[in-house]
Design a protein around this motif. Sequence first.
Motif, PDB file in Angstrom:
ATOM      1  N   VAL A  10     -67.365 -10.965  -2.790  1.00 50.88           N
ATOM      2  CA  VAL A  10     -68.051  -9.679  -2.627  1.00 50.88           C
ATOM      3  C   VAL A  10     -68.248  -9.316  -1.155  1.00 50.88           C
ATOM      4  O   VAL A  10     -67.827  -8.239  -0.726  1.00 50.88           O
ATOM      5  CB  VAL A  10     -69.379  -9.643  -3.415  1.00 50.88           C
ATOM      6  N   PRO A  11     -68.875 -10.158  -0.321  1.00 50.56           N
ATOM      7  CA  PRO A  11     -69.087  -9.733   1.065  1.00 50.56           C
ATOM      8  C   PRO A  11     -67.815  -9.698   1.918  1.00 50.56           C
ATOM      9  O   PRO A  11     -67.740  -8.951   2.892  1.00 50.56           O
ATOM     10  CB  PRO A  11     -70.074 -10.761   1.613  1.00 50.56           C
ATOM     11  N   LEU A  15     -66.968  -5.473  -0.681  1.00 50.49           N
ATOM     12  CA  LEU A  15     -67.756  -4.507   0.090  1.00 50.49           C
ATOM     13  C   LEU A  15     -66.972  -3.878   1.243  1.00 50.49           C
ATOM     14  O   LEU A  15     -67.021  -2.651   1.428  1.00 50.49           O
ATOM     15  CB  LEU A  15     -69.051  -5.147   0.584  1.00 50.49           C
ATOM     16  N   GLY A  19     -66.082   0.098   1.429  1.00 51.60           N
ATOM     17  CA  GLY A  19     -66.452   0.845   2.628  1.00 51.60           C
ATOM     18  C   GLY A  19     -65.290   1.630   3.205  1.00 51.60           C
ATOM     19  O   GLY A  19     -65.448   2.779   3.639  1.00 51.60           O
ATOM     20  N   MET A  27     -71.101  -2.066   6.272  1.00 52.11           N
ATOM     21  CA  MET A  27     -70.828  -3.418   6.753  1.00 52.11           C
ATOM     22  C   MET A  27     -71.042  -3.517   8.270  1.00 52.11           C
ATOM     23  O   MET A  27     -71.520  -4.526   8.769  1.00 52.11           O
ATOM     24  CB  MET A  27     -69.415  -3.862   6.361  1.00 52.11           C
ATOM     25  N   ASP A 138     -75.890   4.500   4.805  1.00 56.22           N
ATOM     26  CA  ASP A 138     -75.266   3.267   5.281  1.00 56.22           C
ATOM     27  C   ASP A 138     -76.324   2.305   5.822  1.00 56.22           C
ATOM     28  O   ASP A 138     -76.295   1.108   5.542  1.00 56.22           O
ATOM     29  CB  ASP A 138     -74.240   3.564   6.380  1.00 56.22           C
ATOM     30  N   MET A 145     -79.187  -5.048   1.908  1.00 59.19           N
ATOM     31  CA  MET A 145     -78.345  -6.260   1.898  1.00 59.19           C
ATOM     32  C   MET A 145     -78.923  -7.330   2.823  1.00 59.19           C
ATOM     33  O   MET A 145     -78.935  -8.509   2.473  1.00 59.19           O
ATOM     34  CB  MET A 145     -76.920  -5.907   2.356  1.00 59.19           C
ATOM     35  N   TRP A 156     -74.546  -9.778  -5.958  1.00 62.29           N
ATOM     36  CA  TRP A 156     -73.791 -10.346  -7.075  1.00 62.29           C
ATOM     37  C   TRP A 156     -74.656 -11.246  -7.964  1.00 62.29           C
ATOM     38  O   TRP A 156     -74.237 -11.622  -9.031  1.00 62.29           O
ATOM     39  CB  TRP A 156     -72.615 -11.167  -6.539  1.00 62.29           C
TER      40      TRP A 156
END
Length: 168
Positions: A10-11, A15, A19, A27, A138, A145, A156
């Motif tokens: 995920v990261p 993501l 983005g 991010m 954003d 996050m 997640w």
Amino acid sequence: MRGSVGRWLVPRVVLPLVGRVVRRRMMGRLADLRERQWWSADRLEADAVARLRRLIEHAGTHVPYYRRLFGDAGVRPEDIRSYSDLSRIPVTTKVSLRDAGLEQTTADNLPASRRWPISTSGSTGVPFTFHADLAAEDTRAAMFMFALEWAGVGVWDAEVKMGNPFGD
């Protein structure tokens, strides 16, 4: 996605890819927050004061309500040099902002395509409506996050929300 696969995928993939597709900068904002957590107190204050000065300049220039409020109080952006200068900034209330209306409290340089009205639940008796700026999403998402990271969880991970459905 479960466990370590989700924590890795995920990261690092999902993501950043999202983005790029939707042209967002979450991010980058998250990376900025990760770096800032290690700044010295002096550097954090200098940055916060500079950002506040820019905010006051913007609001005083583009938001009729704040132009009048700051003008009446004699507040100018260059007067804000440290945290101690925060006391110079006049305090406002939801009632005053609500009474002024969206026309007076929305920046005149914020395009209609980037704003949308949001209303609070009205827990104080009357809902409060204001315009949100899509560009701020954003930063809001990155802060969310970052807070999750500090708590040792990720988007997640499974989540349980508890509350009173009756609002008591």
